[in-house]
Design a protein around this motif. Structure first.
Motif, PDB file in Angstrom:
ATOM      1  N   LYS A   1      14.191   2.390 -10.284  1.00 33.56           N
ATOM      2  CA  LYS A   1      15.448   2.907 -11.260  1.00 33.56           C
ATOM      3  C   LYS A   1      16.258   3.077 -10.112  1.00 33.56           C
ATOM      4  O   LYS A   1      17.337   2.242  -9.632  1.00 33.56           O
ATOM      5  CB  LYS A   1      16.201   4.285 -12.154  1.00 33.56           C
ATOM      6  N   ALA A   2      15.465   3.936  -8.766  1.00 33.92           N
ATOM      7  CA  ALA A   2      16.957   3.724  -7.690  1.00 33.92           C
ATOM      8  C   ALA A   2      15.805   2.946  -6.524  1.00 33.92           C
ATOM      9  O   ALA A   2      16.290   2.959  -5.621  1.00 33.92           O
ATOM     10  CB  ALA A   2      16.298   5.439  -6.611  1.00 33.92           C
ATOM     11  N   GLY A   3      15.314   1.724  -7.559  1.00 33.28           N
ATOM     12  CA  GLY A   3      14.687   0.530  -6.024  1.00 33.28           C
ATOM     13  C   GLY A   3      13.687   0.836  -5.337  1.00 33.28           C
ATOM     14  O   GLY A   3      13.128   0.495  -4.766  1.00 33.28           O
ATOM     15  N   GLY A   4      12.748   2.179  -5.829  1.00 30.07           N
ATOM     16  CA  GLY A   4      11.571   1.962  -5.189  1.00 30.07           C
ATOM     17  C   GLY A   4      10.570   1.448  -6.294  1.00 30.07           C
ATOM     18  O   GLY A   4      10.953   1.765  -6.890  1.00 30.07           O
ATOM     19  N   PHE A   5       9.420   1.900  -5.573  1.00 27.10           N
ATOM     20  CA  PHE A   5       8.304   1.743  -6.648  1.00 27.10           C
ATOM     21  C   PHE A   5       7.070   2.451  -6.350  1.00 27.10           C
ATOM     22  O   PHE A   5       7.428   3.586  -6.635  1.00 27.10           O
ATOM     23  CB  PHE A   5       7.249   0.112  -5.275  1.00 27.10           C
ATOM     24  N   SER A   6       6.842   2.653  -7.446  1.00 34.52           N
ATOM     25  CA  SER A   6       5.256   3.569  -8.092  1.00 34.52           C
ATOM     26  C   SER A   6       3.884   2.509  -8.457  1.00 34.52           C
ATOM     27  O   SER A   6       3.670   1.802  -8.094  1.00 34.52           O
ATOM     28  CB  SER A   6       5.769   4.237  -9.423  1.00 34.52           C
ATOM     29  N   SER A   7       3.013   3.287  -8.501  1.00 37.00           N
ATOM     30  CA  SER A   7       1.945   3.373  -8.516  1.00 37.00           C
ATOM     31  C   SER A   7       0.530   4.181  -8.538  1.00 37.00           C
ATOM     32  O   SER A   7       0.841   5.450  -8.224  1.00 37.00           O
ATOM     33  CB  SER A   7       1.138   2.386  -7.048  1.00 37.00           C
ATOM     34  N   ASP A   8      -0.369   3.963  -9.558  1.00 37.81           N
ATOM     35  CA  ASP A   8      -1.724   4.615  -9.735  1.00 37.81           C
ATOM     36  C   ASP A   8      -3.061   3.947  -8.779  1.00 37.81           C
ATOM     37  O   ASP A   8      -3.593   4.797  -8.757  1.00 37.81           O
ATOM     38  CB  ASP A   8      -1.889   4.179 -11.263  1.00 37.81           C
ATOM     39  N   GLY A   9      -2.489   3.417  -7.965  1.00 39.76           N
ATOM     40  CA  GLY A   9      -3.478   2.365  -7.257  1.00 39.76           C
ATOM     41  C   GLY A   9      -3.489   0.655  -7.248  1.00 39.76           C
ATOM     42  O   GLY A   9      -4.247   0.130  -6.723  1.00 39.76           O
ATOM     43  N   GLU A  10      -3.112   0.596  -8.897  1.00 40.35           N
ATOM     44  CA  GLU A  10      -3.876  -0.887  -9.181  1.00 40.35           C
ATOM     45  C   GLU A  10      -2.024  -1.304 -10.241  1.00 40.35           C
ATOM     46  O   GLU A  10      -1.871  -2.542 -10.258  1.00 40.35           O
ATOM     47  CB  GLU A  10      -4.774  -0.671 -10.411  1.00 40.35           C
TER      48      GLU A  10
ATOM     49  N   ILE B   1       2.491  -1.148  -1.231  1.00 40.04           N
ATOM     50  CA  ILE B   1       1.879  -2.046  -1.365  1.00 40.04           C
ATOM     51  C   ILE B   1       1.035  -1.103  -0.193  1.00 40.04           C
ATOM     52  O   ILE B   1      -0.536  -2.026  -0.023  1.00 40.04           O
ATOM     53  CB  ILE B   1       2.238  -3.691  -0.028  1.00 40.04           C
ATOM     54  N   ARG B   2       1.211  -1.046   0.943  1.00 38.09           N
ATOM     55  CA  ARG B   2       0.110  -0.229   1.993  1.00 38.09           C
ATOM     56  C   ARG B   2      -0.889   0.837   1.291  1.00 38.09           C
ATOM     57  O   ARG B   2      -2.237   1.048   1.433  1.00 38.09           O
ATOM     58  CB  ARG B   2       1.136   0.411   3.068  1.00 38.09           C
ATOM     59  N   PHE B   3      -0.089   1.636  -0.237  1.00 47.36           N
ATOM     60  CA  PHE B   3      -1.344   2.527  -0.727  1.00 47.36           C
ATOM     61  C   PHE B   3      -2.455   1.604  -1.375  1.00 47.36           C
ATOM     62  O   PHE B   3      -3.044   1.835  -1.559  1.00 47.36           O
ATOM     63  CB  PHE B   3      -0.815   3.433  -1.631  1.00 47.36           C
ATOM     64  N   GLU B   4      -1.959   0.648  -2.375  1.00 47.77           N
ATOM     65  CA  GLU B   4      -2.265  -0.237  -2.971  1.00 47.77           C
ATOM     66  C   GLU B   4      -3.957  -1.029  -1.894  1.00 47.77           C
ATOM     67  O   GLU B   4      -4.764  -0.536  -2.316  1.00 47.77           O
ATOM     68  CB  GLU B   4      -2.080  -0.764  -4.118  1.00 47.77           C
ATOM     69  N   GLU B   5      -3.664  -1.739  -1.014  1.00 44.20           N
ATOM     70  CA  GLU B   5      -4.110  -1.975  -0.226  1.00 44.20           C
ATOM     71  C   GLU B   5      -4.955  -1.386   0.246  1.00 44.20           C
ATOM     72  O   GLU B   5      -6.815  -1.373   0.488  1.00 44.20           O
ATOM     73  CB  GLU B   5      -3.394  -2.701   0.973  1.00 44.20           C
ATOM     74  N   THR B   6      -4.782  -0.016   0.596  1.00 41.26           N
ATOM     75  CA  THR B   6      -5.587   0.415   1.708  1.00 41.26           C
ATOM     76  C   THR B   6      -6.881   1.519   0.146  1.00 41.26           C
ATOM     77  O   THR B   6      -7.931   1.315   1.069  1.00 41.26           O
ATOM     78  CB  THR B   6      -5.644   1.892   2.135  1.00 41.26           C
ATOM     79  N   LEU B   7      -6.026   1.694  -0.495  1.00 37.46           N
ATOM     80  CA  LEU B   7      -7.346   2.083  -2.125  1.00 37.46           C
ATOM     81  C   LEU B   7      -7.921   1.111  -2.136  1.00 37.46           C
ATOM     82  O   LEU B   7      -9.222   1.732  -2.672  1.00 37.46           O
ATOM     83  CB  LEU B   7      -6.215   2.922  -2.455  1.00 37.46           C
ATOM     84  N   TYR B   8      -7.537   0.190  -2.077  1.00 37.89           N
ATOM     85  CA  TYR B   8      -8.208  -1.085  -3.595  1.00 37.89           C
ATOM     86  C   TYR B   8      -8.368  -1.526  -2.723  1.00 37.89           C
ATOM     87  O   TYR B   8      -9.393  -2.563  -3.503  1.00 37.89           O
ATOM     88  CB  TYR B   8      -7.335  -0.740  -5.137  1.00 37.89           C
ATOM     89  N   GLY B   9      -8.037  -2.070  -2.016  1.00 41.73           N
ATOM     90  CA  GLY B   9      -8.753  -3.388  -0.860  1.00 41.73           C
ATOM     91  C   GLY B   9      -7.338  -4.781  -1.437  1.00 41.73           C
ATOM     92  O   GLY B   9      -7.081  -5.433  -0.637  1.00 41.73           O
ATOM     93  N   SER B  10      -6.507  -4.900  -2.129  1.00 49.00           N
ATOM     94  CA  SER B  10      -4.765  -5.431  -2.105  1.00 49.00           C
ATOM     95  C   SER B  10      -4.335  -5.289  -3.248  1.00 49.00           C
ATOM     96  O   SER B  10      -4.473  -3.716  -3.974  1.00 49.00           O
ATOM     97  CB  SER B  10      -5.515  -6.581  -3.291  1.00 49.00           C
ATOM     98  N   SER B  11      -2.786  -5.411  -2.833  1.00 47.44           N
ATOM     99  CA  SER B  11      -1.700  -5.411  -4.124  1.00 47.44           C
ATOM    100  C   SER B  11      -1.405  -6.111  -4.823  1.00 47.44           C
ATOM    101  O   SER B  11      -1.421  -7.227  -4.513  1.00 47.44           O
ATOM    102  CB  SER B  11      -0.733  -4.931  -3.495  1.00 47.44           C
ATOM    103  N   ARG B  12      -0.801  -5.424  -5.963  1.00 48.13           N
ATOM    104  CA  ARG B  12      -0.200  -6.984  -6.589  1.00 48.13           C
ATOM    105  C   ARG B  12       0.910  -6.953  -7.038  1.00 48.13           C
ATOM    106  O   ARG B  12       1.954  -8.078  -6.623  1.00 48.13           O
ATOM    107  CB  ARG B  12       0.080  -5.626  -7.689  1.00 48.13           C
TER     108      ARG B  12
END
Ligand SMILES: O=C(COP(=O)(O)O)[C@@H](O)[C@H](O)[C@H](O)[C@H](O)COP(=O)(O)O
Length: 397
Positions: free
Chosen positions: A340-349, A375-386
């Motif tokens: 809601k603050a304009g940020g993003f969250s992820s569990d990796g995918e 994006i960096r978090f997802e790409e680094t952990l799992y190779g791609s980002s949604r």
């Protein structure tokens, strides 16, 4: 921030910013913007708890000068509103207003109990009626009482009591609430900031739902300042309320975007020993000279992303250091506040708000931050980002 002579949170100016020349123990700078004149101690009002306190600036001096926002409801909310004024302008759901106000009352009491707790040995304790209780158990009781008192809560459950408790409210038109009564209770003795987290779901279900189904989420933050940070499904933004000396919650900041900025909070760092991707991500932050800002309390570590409007919080698992954070009590409510603050969250995918909560005790890894950080978090952990972008942002390269 504009130079107004007032040191405070965005537009909610109440504290004078004194230079050493201006400072005198019996005189305080006028809270009027731009003024360097002094007001007499006589005009200060007595605090209910701690003797003399600063006078609150007149309402007219802390009205928002922000451009109107897209929602027709939120355009009427102004920095400086009380919690009640803000909620009334933000939603027509009287039940939700009642619930958020009841929780605000509990947070105010918890703040005082934490501030005055005695710490020694293995626990920090304070009195609750005739009992002496560890502060997390005391907070737990206060929150259950507040939910019962609101008359709109059907079920509640907490990290301390992870079973549905009937609060007596209606299922139809009512709410169910999950909360972590005192996250960081093990760092109360060190005087680090700690907090309460809660998420509000419509009806009578806390499993088989997702974080995106929440109608509200909030944190109570017990640090040098006591704040109540909340978001409502119906309006944009995440909104910070400051507990004033006189006991009222006052709207002092809203956050609607999380930008880029090199600040990191790396939880479960021990996982880097057998999670090479997480180790790579941490190396990236260090190599790129990110600023480390980490207390080990999830509430202040996530709240700083909302307040500073930048940064990344990670808590990543590995085979030997399993995920410990609870989806229902911590991760989904904080995900709601961050998004809601304009940020993003992820569990990796995926966003943590898209995860179906299968059981009350479900654990997950998580990251919160700006879009590029996730994006960096997802790409680094799992190779791609949604989350597609034109430019690569990764540590994965
Ligand atoms: O669960 C938390 C605190 O536990 P407690 O003191 O028992 O209430 C959270 O605040 C997290 O544990 C914390 O944010 C952090 O992610 C823990 O990671 P680490 O610093 O690696 O232990």
């Amino acid at each position: 921030m504009e130079s107004t002579g007032i040191a405070c949170c965005a537009r909610g100016a109440i504290l004078p910013n004194l230079t050493s020349q201006q400072y005198h123990p019996t005189a305080l700078a006028s809270p009027r913007a731009g003024s360097t004149s002094f007001i007499s101690p006589k005009s200060l009002k007595a605090s209910s708890l701690f003797g003399e306190s600063l006078r609150i600036a007149p309402r007219s001096s802390y009205k928002s000068s922000k451009a109107p926002k897209s929602s027709s409801l939120v355009t009427k909310c102004e920095i400086g509103d009380s919690l009640e004024e803000f909620l009334t302008k933000s939603t027509t759901d009287k039940g939700l207003i009642s619930l958020m106000i009841s929780m605000g009352e509990a947070l105010r009491t918890i703040a005082f109990k934490v501030r005055t707790a005695s710490c020694g040995g293995t626990a920090c304790v304070n009195s609750f009626g005739d009992e002496q209780l560890a502060v997390d158990l005391l907070a737990n009781k206060l929150l259950f009482e507040a939910l019962q008192y609101s008359h709109v809560c059907k079920y509640a459950c907490s990290e301390e009591v992870p079973e549905l408790q009937d609060m007596g409210g209606p299922a139809d038109g009512g709410f169910s609430v999950a909360f972590d009564p005192l996250d960081g209770s093990s760092i109360v003795d060190t005087n680090f900031t700690v907090g309460t987290i809660f998420g509000v779901w419509p009806g009578d279900k806390l499993t088989g739902v997702t974080g995106a189904d929440q109608v509200a989420a909030a944190m109570g933050i017990f640090g040098p300042r006591t704040t109540y940070v909340l978001a409502l499904k119906d309006i944009p933004g995440t909104h910070e309320f400051l507990l004033l000396d006189e006991g009222k919650w006052q709207h002092v900041k809203d956050t609607t975007s999380i930008g880029e900025g090199k600040m990191f909070s790396p939880g479960n760092l021990r996982a880097t020993t057998d999670n090479p991707e997480y180790a790579k991500l941490i190396d990236y932050y260090v190599r790129e000279k990110y600023t480390l800002r980490y207390t080990g309390g999830m509430v202040p570590d996530v709240n700083q992303i909302i307040v500073k409007e930048k940064g990344i919080f990670t808590n990543v698992a590995s085979p030997s250091a399993k995920a410990k954070l609870r989806l229902l009590f911590e991760v989904a409510p904080l995900g709601f506040l961050i998004e809601k603050a304009g940020g993003f969250s992820s569990d990796g995918e995926r966003s943590v708000l898209d995860k179906v909560i299968k059981n009350l005790d479900e654990r997950t890894q998580v990251a919160y931050g700006s879009k590029n950080e996730i994006i960096r978090f997802e790409e680094t952990l799992y190779g791609s980002s949604r989350l597609k972008v034109a430019q690569p942002v990764g540590a994965a390269a």
